[in-house]
Design a protein around this motif. Structure first.
Motif, PDB file in Angstrom:
ATOM      1  N   LEU C  24      56.697  39.228  -6.309  1.00 52.09           N
ATOM      2  CA  LEU C  24      56.516  38.069  -7.195  1.00 52.09           C
ATOM      3  C   LEU C  24      55.959  36.858  -6.461  1.00 52.09           C
ATOM      4  O   LEU C  24      55.104  36.143  -6.985  1.00 52.09           O
ATOM      5  CB  LEU C  24      57.856  37.694  -7.829  1.00 52.09           C
ATOM      6  CG  LEU C  24      58.221  38.462  -9.096  1.00 52.09           C
ATOM      7  CD1 LEU C  24      59.585  37.987  -9.582  1.00 52.09           C
ATOM      8  CD2 LEU C  24      57.161  38.240 -10.173  1.00 52.09           C
ATOM      9  N   VAL C  25      56.464  36.649  -5.245  1.00 47.72           N
ATOM     10  CA  VAL C  25      56.029  35.459  -4.520  1.00 47.72           C
ATOM     11  C   VAL C  25      54.567  35.615  -4.139  1.00 47.72           C
ATOM     12  O   VAL C  25      53.805  34.640  -4.099  1.00 47.72           O
ATOM     13  CB  VAL C  25      56.926  35.178  -3.297  1.00 47.72           C
ATOM     14  CG1 VAL C  25      56.646  36.114  -2.154  1.00 47.72           C
ATOM     15  CG2 VAL C  25      56.764  33.734  -2.848  1.00 47.72           C
ATOM     16  N   GLY C  26      54.146  36.850  -3.904  1.00 45.22           N
ATOM     17  CA  GLY C  26      52.734  37.092  -3.624  1.00 45.22           C
ATOM     18  C   GLY C  26      51.884  36.739  -4.835  1.00 45.22           C
ATOM     19  O   GLY C  26      50.877  36.027  -4.739  1.00 45.22           O
ATOM     20  N   LEU C  27      52.339  37.233  -5.969  1.00 42.08           N
ATOM     21  CA  LEU C  27      51.628  36.963  -7.217  1.00 42.08           C
ATOM     22  C   LEU C  27      51.579  35.455  -7.480  1.00 42.08           C
ATOM     23  O   LEU C  27      50.526  34.886  -7.763  1.00 42.08           O
ATOM     24  CB  LEU C  27      52.374  37.684  -8.338  1.00 42.08           C
ATOM     25  CG  LEU C  27      51.627  37.937  -9.636  1.00 42.08           C
ATOM     26  CD1 LEU C  27      50.346  38.720  -9.385  1.00 42.08           C
ATOM     27  CD2 LEU C  27      52.533  38.719 -10.589  1.00 42.08           C
ATOM     28  N   ALA C  28      52.732  34.807  -7.348  1.00 44.47           N
ATOM     29  CA  ALA C  28      52.827  33.375  -7.632  1.00 44.47           C
ATOM     30  C   ALA C  28      51.941  32.573  -6.680  1.00 44.47           C
ATOM     31  O   ALA C  28      51.151  31.722  -7.104  1.00 44.47           O
ATOM     32  CB  ALA C  28      54.279  32.921  -7.524  1.00 44.47           C
ATOM     33  N   GLY C  29      52.052  32.882  -5.390  1.00 47.73           N
ATOM     34  CA  GLY C  29      51.257  32.163  -4.392  1.00 47.73           C
ATOM     35  C   GLY C  29      49.775  32.404  -4.624  1.00 47.73           C
ATOM     36  O   GLY C  29      48.959  31.485  -4.544  1.00 47.73           O
ATOM     37  N   GLY C  30      49.446  33.648  -4.900  1.00 53.78           N
ATOM     38  CA  GLY C  30      48.039  33.996  -5.115  1.00 53.78           C
ATOM     39  C   GLY C  30      47.466  33.277  -6.325  1.00 53.78           C
ATOM     40  O   GLY C  30      46.382  32.677  -6.248  1.00 53.78           O
ATOM     41  N   VAL C  31      48.191  33.299  -7.416  1.00 48.82           N
ATOM     42  CA  VAL C  31      47.701  32.638  -8.628  1.00 48.82           C
ATOM     43  C   VAL C  31      47.617  31.123  -8.402  1.00 48.82           C
ATOM     44  O   VAL C  31      46.676  30.459  -8.862  1.00 48.82           O
ATOM     45  CB  VAL C  31      48.596  32.980  -9.837  1.00 48.82           C
ATOM     46  CG1 VAL C  31      48.183  32.171 -11.054  1.00 48.82           C
ATOM     47  CG2 VAL C  31      48.505  34.473 -10.142  1.00 48.82           C
ATOM     48  N   ALA C  32      48.589  30.598  -7.643  1.00 46.62           N
ATOM     49  CA  ALA C  32      48.552  29.156  -7.354  1.00 46.62           C
ATOM     50  C   ALA C  32      47.305  28.811  -6.540  1.00 46.62           C
ATOM     51  O   ALA C  32      46.606  27.827  -6.824  1.00 46.62           O
ATOM     52  CB  ALA C  32      49.814  28.742  -6.596  1.00 46.62           C
ATOM     53  N   LEU C  33      47.034  29.637  -5.562  1.00 46.07           N
ATOM     54  CA  LEU C  33      45.837  29.382  -4.750  1.00 46.07           C
ATOM     55  C   LEU C  33      44.586  29.443  -5.623  1.00 46.07           C
ATOM     56  O   LEU C  33      43.684  28.592  -5.529  1.00 46.07           O
ATOM     57  CB  LEU C  33      45.752  30.425  -3.623  1.00 46.07           C
ATOM     58  CG  LEU C  33      44.622  30.169  -2.630  1.00 46.07           C
ATOM     59  CD1 LEU C  33      45.014  29.057  -1.666  1.00 46.07           C
ATOM     60  CD2 LEU C  33      44.248  31.421  -1.869  1.00 46.07           C
ATOM     61  N   LEU C  34      44.575  30.448  -6.483  1.00 45.59           N
ATOM     62  CA  LEU C  34      43.443  30.617  -7.397  1.00 45.59           C
ATOM     63  C   LEU C  34      43.275  29.370  -8.264  1.00 45.59           C
ATOM     64  O   LEU C  34      42.173  28.827  -8.409  1.00 45.59           O
ATOM     65  CB  LEU C  34      43.748  31.837  -8.276  1.00 45.59           C
ATOM     66  CG  LEU C  34      42.591  32.500  -8.972  1.00 45.59           C
ATOM     67  CD1 LEU C  34      41.637  33.076  -7.935  1.00 45.59           C
ATOM     68  CD2 LEU C  34      43.128  33.636  -9.859  1.00 45.59           C
ATOM     69  N   ALA C  35      44.416  28.913  -8.803  1.00 44.78           N
ATOM     70  CA  ALA C  35      44.377  27.747  -9.687  1.00 44.78           C
ATOM     71  C   ALA C  35      43.871  26.517  -8.928  1.00 44.78           C
ATOM     72  O   ALA C  35      43.035  25.754  -9.444  1.00 44.78           O
ATOM     73  CB  ALA C  35      45.768  27.485 -10.257  1.00 44.78           C
ATOM     74  N   ALA C  36      44.367  26.349  -7.711  1.00 43.94           N
ATOM     75  CA  ALA C  36      43.946  25.197  -6.913  1.00 43.94           C
ATOM     76  C   ALA C  36      42.433  25.265  -6.675  1.00 43.94           C
ATOM     77  O   ALA C  36      41.713  24.268  -6.808  1.00 43.94           O
ATOM     78  CB  ALA C  36      44.702  25.183  -5.589  1.00 43.94           C
ATOM     79  N   TYR C  37      41.979  26.469  -6.349  1.00 46.41           N
ATOM     80  CA  TYR C  37      40.558  26.666  -6.095  1.00 46.41           C
ATOM     81  C   TYR C  37      39.750  26.317  -7.349  1.00 46.41           C
ATOM     82  O   TYR C  37      38.724  25.634  -7.290  1.00 46.41           O
ATOM     83  CB  TYR C  37      40.326  28.113  -5.662  1.00 46.41           C
ATOM     84  CG  TYR C  37      38.887  28.458  -5.403  1.00 46.41           C
ATOM     85  CD1 TYR C  37      38.247  28.040  -4.227  1.00 46.41           C
ATOM     86  CD2 TYR C  37      38.160  29.200  -6.335  1.00 46.41           C
ATOM     87  CE1 TYR C  37      36.925  28.365  -3.999  1.00 46.41           C
ATOM     88  CE2 TYR C  37      36.838  29.524  -6.116  1.00 46.41           C
ATOM     89  CZ  TYR C  37      36.212  29.104  -4.944  1.00 46.41           C
ATOM     90  OH  TYR C  37      34.912  29.419  -4.724  1.00 46.41           O
ATOM     91  N   LEU C  38      40.244  26.791  -8.490  1.00 49.19           N
ATOM     92  CA  LEU C  38      39.534  26.521  -9.748  1.00 49.19           C
ATOM     93  C   LEU C  38      39.500  25.018 -10.043  1.00 49.19           C
ATOM     94  O   LEU C  38      38.516  24.496 -10.546  1.00 49.19           O
ATOM     95  CB  LEU C  38      40.202  27.276 -10.904  1.00 49.19           C
ATOM     96  CG  LEU C  38      40.107  28.802 -10.820  1.00 49.19           C
ATOM     97  CD1 LEU C  38      40.862  29.463 -11.974  1.00 49.19           C
ATOM     98  CD2 LEU C  38      38.659  29.279 -10.800  1.00 49.19           C
ATOM     99  N   HIS C  39      40.605  24.332  -9.706  1.00 49.18           N
ATOM    100  CA  HIS C  39      40.626  22.874  -9.867  1.00 49.18           C
ATOM    101  C   HIS C  39      39.545  22.233  -9.027  1.00 49.18           C
ATOM    102  O   HIS C  39      38.817  21.364  -9.499  1.00 49.18           O
ATOM    103  CB  HIS C  39      41.989  22.305  -9.462  1.00 49.18           C
ATOM    104  CG  HIS C  39      42.976  22.292 -10.597  1.00 49.18           C
ATOM    105  ND1 HIS C  39      42.847  21.470 -11.689  1.00 49.18           N
ATOM    106  CD2 HIS C  39      44.105  23.005 -10.802  1.00 49.18           C
ATOM    107  CE1 HIS C  39      43.848  21.680 -12.534  1.00 49.18           C
ATOM    108  NE2 HIS C  39      44.643  22.634 -12.016  1.00 49.18           N
ATOM    109  N   LEU C  40      39.483  22.681  -7.778  1.00 44.19           N
ATOM    110  CA  LEU C  40      38.492  22.071  -6.883  1.00 44.19           C
ATOM    111  C   LEU C  40      37.075  22.362  -7.398  1.00 44.19           C
ATOM    112  O   LEU C  40      36.174  21.536  -7.290  1.00 44.19           O
ATOM    113  CB  LEU C  40      38.667  22.604  -5.454  1.00 44.19           C
ATOM    114  CG  LEU C  40      39.925  22.078  -4.742  1.00 44.19           C
ATOM    115  CD1 LEU C  40      40.139  22.781  -3.409  1.00 44.19           C
ATOM    116  CD2 LEU C  40      39.820  20.565  -4.529  1.00 44.19           C
ATOM    117  N   LYS C  41      36.903  23.532  -7.966  1.00 46.69           N
ATOM    118  CA  LYS C  41      35.596  23.907  -8.530  1.00 46.69           C
ATOM    119  C   LYS C  41      35.386  23.288  -9.915  1.00 46.69           C
ATOM    120  O   LYS C  41      34.355  23.511 -10.547  1.00 46.69           O
ATOM    121  CB  LYS C  41      35.531  25.438  -8.664  1.00 46.69           C
ATOM    122  CG  LYS C  41      35.314  26.162  -7.349  1.00 46.69           C
ATOM    123  CD  LYS C  41      33.834  26.398  -7.106  1.00 46.69           C
ATOM    124  CE  LYS C  41      33.609  26.703  -5.635  1.00 46.69           C
ATOM    125  NZ  LYS C  41      32.243  26.452  -5.211  1.00 46.69           N
TER     126      LYS C  41
END
Ligand SMILES: Nc1nc2c(c(=O)[nH]1)N[C@H]1C(S)=C(S)[C@@H](COP(=O)(O)OP(=O)(O)OC[C@H]3O[C@@H](n4cnc5c(=O)[nH]c(N)nc54)[C@H](O)[C@@H]3O)O[C@H]1N2
Ligand SMILES: Nc1nc2c(c(=O)[nH]1)N[C@H]1C(S)=C(S)[C@@H](COP(=O)(O)OP(=O)(O)OC[C@H]3O[C@@H](n4cnc5c(=O)[nH]c(N)nc54)[C@H](O)[C@@H]3O)O[C@H]1N2
Ligand code: SF4
Ligand code: SF4
Ligand code: SF4
Ligand code: SF4
Ligand code: SF4
Ligand SMILES: [Mo]
Lengths: 765, 195, 252
Positions: C24-41
Motif C-alpha cells: 500500500l505504501v508503495g502504491l500511495a507513494g507512487g501515486v503521490a509522486l505521480l500527482a506531484a509530477y502532474l501538478h508541476l506539469k
C-alpha cells in the motif's frame, strides 16, 4: 540530533508536555519489584535437595525466589527448578479443595465431590480404625516423600503402630550406595553426598550425570572443581552433559561398570599404586580383596565393558597419581541392574585404595546438626522409612508389633517401598489393606505400574495428600490438598553436612483455596485416631519454638536468619585428634571384606554379573534427568515446561536411520512385555551407544486434569514393567527393560502458551 | 560511568537454563517469548564429540543496529551502555526487531518490544542481573569493563579464548563468550546442518 | 543438531498485514509522486490523482495503525514528537504525513501552489524511498541487500502507473513499460546479488512465487492485461521480499 534536545524542541506545546510526563498511555503494569515486597526465609521444594531460599511476595503471590549466601545448600544460587518452582503454587490445575470419591464409582474413574476438611478427615479416620480393628495397625501402609513427609512416614505411622512406612528415595534411589557405605565405612552417605569437590584433582563419574542432575550445591561444587583444574573422566553409555565437560569419556557397555571397577582395583593393587599407609591404618580385609581381584585384569574387563584395556590401565594410573585427591563420587540414583550393592562396594574400594575417605579432595565425614525432638511420650515404634540416608532405627520391633512386610530381608534398615505392593495383592506375609500416600508419585516412581494399579483397586482405604491432580492422586478415596511449600511451615530441616545446619520454612502468604499444611493434616488425623497424646502442641509455631529452645534459640530469631550453621568434624584428622575413628563397622575400621553379607548368604566381596542382552530389535532403556524438571512433578509448571516441553527418545543416528526415523520424527516405544508408550519425539544423535536408548524420566503424564503435562512425551516408568531386586539392599534395579521403536504421528496438543494464560481460578476442584 | 558487560564461560556452562528461568520470573516475561534462551549444539561423531551450551540474550551492543532504526526514540542506549526500550514510546513497528542480528527482541503482548535489560532495575540497587546471580556453575561474570577489578574484566583477562557472536557485523557486543569448547570458536548453524 | 531451552525470538515478526502495508505504501507513494509530477506539469488530471494519493495515504496509515500492536496506546505521537535521521521508518512517517499535508493543500488550492507541488514531489519521494531503505539497512538479513533500495521505488512506480493505466489514463502506458522493464531487470538480477546461502533460502522458501511474479512482470508489456499484470507482479514481489527476507541467514 540528540533525542533529548529534540524532545525539548518539540515539547513546546502543552499537550506534548503532558505526554512527556507519563507517556501516552500506561504502557506497562508496575513490575513486582517496584511494589511493596515482603520477604521470608523459605526452603525450596523444587526437589528433595531443599535449598534455603528467600521468597519475595507481593500480596498473595510470590514472584521471585533467591538463594542466600548463609545457606550452605543454596549459597545464593538456585537451580532452574528452584527458580521456576513458585509457579506450581499459582497453577490453575492444582488441588484446591478436599475431595471424596463419588459413591458407586471405581478407583481410577476420577469422579469426585468437594468435601469439607471435617468430613474428609472423619472419613479417613473411621476407615483406618476399621482396618486396625480387623487386621491390626500394620495393615495400614504409609508412603511419602518431601519436606512434609516426616509427619506421614515417620511420625504418624510410628505413633499409630505400623512399620510399613516407606519412601521412594531409598529402594528406588540410594539403597545400594547406602547399604554398601553402611557396611564398609559404618556410616551412610546421607542426603547430601559428602564429596570435597573443591579440593579434588581427579574425578571419575560412574553414570552420575551432573549438569542434567541439577542438585544445586553439587552442581556448584562440580563447576568449582572444573574451574580449579580438576581432571574429569565420565563413564556413561551416553555422552551426557558431564561427559561434554570431561577430559575423557568412556562409553561403557551398559551394566558392566562393576567389571570396570574391579579392573581398576586390580591395577591399583597389582601395580602397587594404592595408598599403602591408608590401607594399613584404616582397613581390614585387604588380602581377601587382593586375592579376589587377581583375575580381573583390564584385558578381562575390556571384553565386558568394551573399553580398551589400555585406557582402563591409564585411568587407574592417573587416579593413583592424584591420590588422595582423586575421587569417584557415589552417584545418587544407584538402583540400576539388581546387583548394585556390589557395584557400590567396588566403587568404594577404589576410593579406599586411593586413600580419600576422610581426606581433603575425597569424601568428607558428614555430621548431623544438634537439635532435640519435641518432647512427646515415646512412640511405640521407631520410624521405618528413613531418609535418603539409609539406616533409621526401625529394624527391630517391640513386643506386640509385627515386622515390616518387606520381611526384613534386606540390609537397608529402611523399607523397600516396591516390596510393600505385593502384600496388598497377596496378603502375604500379612495383609496390607490401607494406604496413605503423601507427596509420592505412585505411578511414576514405583516400577510395574500395572501391579500397583491392581493393588490399589483391592484396598479398603486409599488416601492421597498432594498438591496436583496426578494420575495416582485421582484414584484415591479421599484427596487431601496440601498447601504448597510457599504457603506453609514445616518441621525444621536438619542437614548432615561438612558444616551441619538447620533451616526453616516460613510461609510467604496464606494458603490459597481450601488447602492445609501437612502438619495440620497429620495432627487433625492423629486427634481423630486417638493419638492426641502424641500431638500435645496446638500450633506449628509452638512446636518449632520448643524445638529451637533446645539449642538456645527461638522461632522469632530463626525467622530472621533462616539457617543456623553448626561446626562439623569433616576429616579423619579431626577424629584422630579425639583419639577415635569415625567408622561404625563391627571392626571399627573400613571393611574390605564384608562378613555380614557373607553370613546372610551373599558375597562378601563385589562380584560382577554380565547383564542380560537385549532381545533382537530391542534396545536397553536407560533414563535420567532433565535439568529443568524434577521427576514427574514439574511437568505442569509452564515456566519449566517452556524450557523443556517434552522428553525425547535418544537413539544413535545410524540406528534411527535403519528404522527409517529422522531427528524430530515421533515414535512409539514398546517394551518387552508389549507396553506401548508415546508418541515421543526422536532425538537421532551421535551422543549415545547403539545398544541402548535414553529417556528423561517424568514425562508421559496421563492425568487429564494436569492440562499442561498431559500427553507430552513418554513415561519411562510405564515401560518399566519389570525390575530386578537387589537382594542385599532391597533396591529395585530399573535398567533391565528393553524397548523397540515404531514410527508414530506427531501428537496434536494445545499450545503451551495458551495453557499458560489460563486464570488461576479456572477449575473449581 | 560504568560500561556494563557480561561474560559467559562456556567451558563451565552446562546449559541448565537456571539463568533463563530466573530471567523469566524476575522480569515476568510472558508465555511464549524469552529474553534469554540456551542453544545446545552437538558437534562431531561418536565418540569424538563436543557439545556447546550457549546461552543467548541481548548483547547490549556498543554499536547497536537496533537503536538508530527506531523512529520514536523508544530504543536507546544509556550512558552505562545499556540498550533499553521505553515501552511508553514504542509503537511496535518492528524496525529494531528486524535490525537485531541476534533475535534478541520480541513483541511483548502489552504491545511493545521488549528484551533483556541487563536487569537495569537490579543494577540501580547495586545488584547483579538475576541470571548472573543464580547461575549454579558461576560461569557468568558481570560488571564494568573499565574497572579491572570487576568480575567481568577479570574473567576476560583470565580467559583462554574470547569470542563474540557475529563479530563481522561490527556491532561490538558486550556479551562475551569465554573458552568455547570447539577449537574453531563459537559453533555456527551451518556446521550442524547434516540432519 | 541444535536444540533449545526456551526459544530464541527467531519467528516471523512482520506478518501479512505488514506485507500489505509495504504494498500500500508503495502504491500511495507512487501515486503521490505521480500527482506531484502532474501538478508541476500542470496536467489536467493532477487534482484527480492528488485525491487518489490522499485516499491511498490515508488508507495506508489506517492499515498501519490497525495492525499495530500499539494501536490503543497512542504511542504513535512519538513519531512526530521526535525525528531520528537514521530511521527509515521515521522518514517514512514524516514523508507520508507531509505528503498528505502538501497534497491536501494542493487539492484544496490553498497556499503557494508551485512551491507546494515541489514539496509534494519531495515528500512523496521520501515516502517512495523509505520502504526499500527500511529493509536495506538491515545488514544482518542477507536477503535484504542494497538492491532493494532501488527495486522498491521502481516497483512503487509500477504500482502507481499500473493503477493510472487502469483508471484510463493513456499517458501511463509508456512509462509503465519503462519502469516495469527496469524493475524486471533488477528483479532478475536480484538472485545474482545474493550470497549462495541466501539464494538457496530464497529459492527454497519463495522460489515458485518469485518466478511467478517475474513472469507476471513480463506480462506488463502485454496490451490488454498489462496494467493488471504489472500491478500483481509488483505487489507480489514486494510482499514476498518482506516475508521471505526476514531470514537471518546461518549466522548463529
Ligand atoms: N534436574 C534434576 N536433578 C535431579 C533430580 C531431578 O529430578 N531433576 N533428581 C535427583 C535425584 S533424587 C537423584 S537420585 C539424582 C539422579 O541422578 P544421578 O545420580 O546422576 O543418576 P544416574 O543414574 O547415576 O545417572 C544417569 C546417567 O547414567 C547413565 N547410565 C545409564 N546406564 C548406565 C550404566 O550402565 N553405566 C553407567 N556408567 N552409566 C549409565 C545414563 O546415561 C545417565 O547419563 O538426580 C538428582 N538431581
Ligand atoms: N521410572 C523411574 N522411576 C523412578 C526414578 C526414575 O528415574 N525413573 N527415580 C527414582 C528416584 S531417584 C526417586 S528419588 C524417586 C522420587 O519419587 P517421588 O518423590 O515419588 O517423585 P515425584 O514425581 O517428584 O513425586 C512427588 C509427588 O509429590 C507431589 N508433591 C509435590 N510437592 C508437594 C507438596 O508440597 N506436598 C505434597 N503433599 N505433595 C507434593 C507431586 O505432585 C507428586 O505427586 O523416584 C524414583 N523412581
Ligand atoms: S536443587 Fe534446585 S530444585 Fe532442588 S531444592 Fe535446590 S534449588 Fe530447589
Ligand atoms: S545458569 Fe549458568 S550454567 Fe546454567 S545455562 Fe545459564 S549460564 Fe549456563
Ligand atoms: S543484541 Fe540486538 S537488541 Fe541487543 S543491542 Fe545488539 S542489536 Fe540491539
Ligand atoms: S518497535 Fe518500538 S523500539 Fe522497536 S523500532 Fe519500533 S518503536 Fe522503536
Ligand atoms: S540480565 Fe536480566 S534481563 Fe537480561 S537475560 Fe539476565 S536476567 Fe534476563
Ligand atoms: Mo533419587
Amino acid at each position: 540530533m540528540e533525542r533529548r534536545t529534540f524532545l525539548k524542541l518539540t515539547a513546546l506545546s502543552a499537550g506534548a508536555l503532558a505526554l512527556t510526563q507519563g507517556g501516552p498511555a500506561k504502557a506497562r503494569k508496575t513490575p513486582w519489584y517496584a511494589q511493596e515486597v515482603r520477604t521470608v526465609y523459605q526452603i525450596c521444594e523444587g526437589c528433595f535437595w531443599r535449598c534455603g531460599i528467600r521468597a519475595h511476595a507481593v500480596g498473595n503471590r510470590v514472584y521471585k525466589v533467591e538463594g542466600y549466601a548463609e545457606n550452605p545448600k543454596s549459597r545464593g544460587r538456585l537451580c532452574p527448578r528452584g527458580q521456576g518452582a513458585p509457579q506450581t503454587t499459582y497453577d490453575p490445575d492444582r488441588l484446591k479443595r478436599p475431595l471424596i470419591r463419588l459413591e458407586g464409582t471405581e478407583r481410577g474413574e476420577g469422579k469426585y465431590r468437594v468435601a469439607t476438611w471435617e468430613e474428609a478427615l472423619d472419613y479417613v479416620a473411621e476407615k483406618m480404625l476399621a482396618i486396625r480393628e480387623r487386621y491390626g495397625p500394620e495393615a495400614m501402609a504409609f508412603f511419602g516423600h518431601g519436606t512434609g513427609d516426616f509427619w506421614f512416614v515417620d511420625y504418624l505411622p510410628a505413633a499409630w503402630g505400623s512399620p510399613n512406612a516407606a519412601k521412594p528415595s531409598v529402594s528406588i534411589c540410594t539403597a545400594p550406595r547406602e547399604v554398601a557405605a553402611q557396611w564398609i565405612f559404618g556410616r551412610p552417605i546421607g542426603g547430601h553426598e559428602p564429596i570435597d569437590w573443591e579440593n579434588a584433582r581427579y574425578i571419575v563419574l560412574i553414570g552420575h550425570h551432573i549438569g542434567e542432575d541439577t542438585h544445586n550445591t553439587q552442581l556448584q561444587d562440580f563447576a568449582l572443581a572444573l574451574k580449579r583444574g580438576a581432571r574429569l573422566v565420565v563413564v556413561d553409555p551416553r555422552f551426557s552433559t558431564a561427559a561434554a565437560k570431561a577430559h575423557l569419556w568412556l562409553p561403557i557397555k551398559p551394566g558392566t561398570d562393576t567389571a570396570l571397577l574391579l579392573a581398576w582395583i586390580h591395577v591399583l593393587i597389582y601395580e602397587d599404586l594404592y595408598d599403602k599407609d591408608y590401607v594399613a591404618r584404616y582397613t581390614v580385609g585387604f588380602e581377601e580383596l587382593k586375592a579376589h581381584v587377581k583375575g580381573f585384569t583390564p584385558e578381562w574387563a575390556e571384553k565386558e565393558t568394551e573399553i580398551p584395556a589400555e585406557t582402563i590401565r591409564r585411568v587407574a594410573r592417573e587416579m593413583a597419581a592424584h591420590k588422595p585427591r582423586a575421587v569417584l563420587p557415589p552417584g545418587r540414583h544407584t538402583v540400576w541392574y539388581g546387583d548394585d550393592t556390589y557395584r557400590m562396594m567396588a566403587l568404594y574400594y577404589v576410593n579406599v585404595l586411593l586413600g580419600n575417605y576422610g581426606r581433603p579432595g575425597g569424601f568428607y565425614i558428614a555430621q548431623s546438626p544438634y537439635l532435640e525432638k519435641y518432647p512427646t511420650p515415646p512412640l511405640p515404634l521407631e520410624p521405618a522409612a528413613g531418609g535418603c540416608a539409609g539406616p533409621s532405627g526401625g529394624d527391630h520391633e517391640p513386643e506386640g508389633f509385627r515386622p515390616r512386610a518387606d520381611k526384613g530381608r534386606f540390609f537397608a534398615r529402611t523399607t523397600a517401598i516396591q516390596e510393600l505392593i505385593e502384600p496388598m495383592l497377596t496378603g502375604k506375609p500379612y495383609p496390607i489393606r490401607g494406604l496413605i500416600a503423601y507427596g509420592i508419585n505412585l505411578f511414576h516412581s514405583i516400577p510395574n505400574v500395572p501391579r500397583t494399579k491392581e493393588a490399589l483397586k483391592g484396598l479398603d482405604l486409599y488416601v492421597t495428600i498432594d498438591v496436583l491432580p496426578q494420575e495416582h492422586v485421582m484414584w484415591a478415596d479421599v484427596i487431601l490438598p496440601e498447601a504448597t511449600y510457599l504457603e506453609r511451615y514445616d518441621d525444621l530441616v536438619a542437614v548432615a553436612h561438612k558444616t551441619p545446619f538447620l533451616q526453616l520454612r516460613v510461609p510467604a502468604h496464606e494458603p490459597l483455596f481450601d488447602t492445609k499444611p501437612g502438619w495440620w493434616i497429620a495432627r487433625e488425623l492423629g486427634l481423630r485416631l486417638g493419638l492426641e497424646a502424641y500431638f500435645p502442641w496446638k500450633t506449628i509455631e509452638e512446636y518449632l519454638d520448643t524445638r529451637l529452645q533446645s539449642i538456645g534459640l527461638d522461632l522469632e530469631t530463626m525467622k530472621s536468619m533462616g539457617t543456623l550453621v553448626q561446626k562439623g568434624k569433616p576429616w579423619l584428622e579431626d577424629w584422630e585428634k579425639e583419639g577415635r575413628l569415625p567408622f561404625g563397622t563391627p571392626s571399627g575400621k573400613i571393611e574390605l571384606y564384608c562378613q555380614a553379607f557373607k553370613a546372610a548368604g551373599h558375597q562378601p566381596l563385589p562380584v560382577y554379573t554380565p547383564p542380560e542382552e537385549p532381545p533382537p530389535g530391542h534396545y536397553r532403556l536407560l533414563y535420567g534427568r532433565s535439568p529443568v524438571h524434577t521427576f514427574a512433578r514439574t511437568q505442569n509448571n509452564w515456566v519449566l515446561m517452556e524450557m523443556d516441553p517434552e522428553n525425547e527418545v535418544w537413539i544413535h543416528r545410524e540406528e534411527a536411520q535403519k528404522l527409517g526415523l529422522k531427528n524430530g520424527d515421533y515414535a512409539y516405544l514398546i517394551n518387552q512385555d508389549g507396553v506401548k508408550e508415546g508418541p515421543v519425539r526422536v532425538k537421532a544423535t551421535e551422543r549415545i551407544r547403539k545398544d541402548c536408548v535414553y529417556l528423561v524420566h517424568g514425562f508421559g503424564h496421563k492425568a487429564p486434569l494436569m492440562r499442561v503435562a498431559h500427553g507430552r512425551g513418554a513415561s519411562d516408568s510405564y515401560l518399566q514393567t519389570r525390575y530386578r531386586l537387589d537382594p542385599i539392599s532391597g533396591g529395585a534395579g530399573l535398567r533391565v527393560n528393553f524397548v523397540r521403536l515404531e514410527k508414530a504421528e506427531r501428537p496434536h496438543l494445545p499450545a503451551l502458551s495458551s495453557l499458560a494464560r489460563r486464570p488461576l481460578e479456572e477449575r473449581r476442584m | 560511568m560504568p560500561r556494563y558487560a557480561m561474560a559467559i564461560d562456556l567451558s563451565l556452562c552446562v546449559g541448565c537454563a537456571a539463568c533463563a528461568v530466573a530471567c523469566k520470573m524476575e522480569n515476568e516475561v510472558p508465555p511464549g517469548v524469552h529474553r534469554l534462551w540456551i542453544r545446545e549444539r552437538e558437534l562431531g561423531v561418536f565418540p569424538d564429540l563436543t557439545v556447546e551450551f550457549r546461552p543467548e540474550q541481548c548483547l547490549h551492543c556498543a554499536n547497536p543496529p537496533c537503536v538508530p532504526v527506531c523512529p520514536t526514540g523508544a530504543s536507546y542506549q544509556t550512558k552505562d551502555g545499556l540498550v533499553l526500550v521505553d515501552p511508553g514510546k514504542c509503537i511496535a513497528c518492528g524496525a529494531c526487531v528486524a535490525a537485531c542480528p541476534y533475535d534478541a527482541r520480541y513483541l511483548h503482548p502489552g504491545g511493545y518490544v521488549d528484551k533483556c535489560t541487563f536487569c537495569a532495575h537490579r543494577l540501580e540497587k547495586g545488584g547483579v542481573p538475576a541470571c548472573v546471580e543464580t547461575c549454579p556453575t558461576g560461569c557468568r561474570a558481570f560488571g564494568d569493563l573499565d574497572d579491572p577489578e570487576s568480575p567481568v574484566a577479570k574473567a576476560l583477562k583470565e580467559a583462554g579464548r574470547v569470542d563474540v557472536l557475529r563479530p563481522e557485523l561490527g556491532t561490538q557486543p558486550k556479551l562475551f563468550y569465554l573458552n568455547a569448547p570447539s577449537k574453531k570458536g563459537l559453533s555456527q548453524e551451518r556446521e550442524v546442518r547434516h540432519d | 543438531m541444535t536444540e533449545f531451552y526456551g526459544l530464541p525470538n527467531a519467528g516471523e515478526f512482520w506478518h501479512w498485514t505488514n506485507a500489505l502495508h509495504f504494498v500500500l505504501v508503495g502504491l500511495a507513494g507512487g501515486v503521490a509522486l505521480l500527482a506531484a509530477y502532474l501538478h508541476l506539469k500542470r496536467h489536467e488530471e493532477a487534482r484527480r490523482y492528488t485525491l487518489w494519493a490522499l485516499a491511498l495515504i490515508a488508507l495506508d496509515l489506517f492499515v498501519l495503525w490497525a495492525e499495530s500492536p500499539a494501536r490503543f496506546r497512542f504511542t504513535h505521537v512519538w513519531l512526530f514528537l521526535s525525528f531520528h535521521p537514521q530511521s527509515p521508518i521515521g522518514w517514512g512517517a514524516w514523508g507520508l504525513a507531509l505528503s498528505f499535508l502538501t497534497g491536501g493543500l494542493l487539492f484544496l488550492g490553498k497556499g503557494p501552489q508551485r512551491a507546494l507541488a515541489w514539496a509534494f514531489l519531495l515528500f512523496s519521494l521520501v515516502a517512495l524511498a523509505y520502504p526499500g531503505m527500511a529493509l536495506a539497512v538491515n545488514l544482518n538479513r542477507p536477503l535484504w541487500n542494497a538492491l532493494l533500495a532501488g527495486l522498491f521505488p521502481l516497483t512503487a512506480l509500477v504500482l502507481a502507473l499500473a493503477l493510472a493505466a487502469l483508471l484510463g489514463s493513456p499517458w501511463a502506458r509508456e512509462p509503465l513499460r519503462l519502469f516495469a522493464g527496469a524493475s524486471l531487470l533488477l528483479t532478475a538480477l536480484y538472485p545474482l546479488t545474493l550470497a549462495p546461502e541466501a539464494r538457496g533460502h530464497l529459492l527454497e522458501e519463495g522460489g515458485f512465487p518469485f518466478l511467478l511474479f517475474l513472469l507476471l512482470g513480463l506480462g506488463a508489456f502485454q496490451e490488454r492485461l498489462g496494467p493488471w499484470m504489472g500491478l500483481l507482479s509488483a505487489a507480489g514481489l514486494r510482499a514476498l521480499l518482506v516475508l521471505v527476507g526476514q531470514w537471518q541467514g546461518f549466522g548463529l
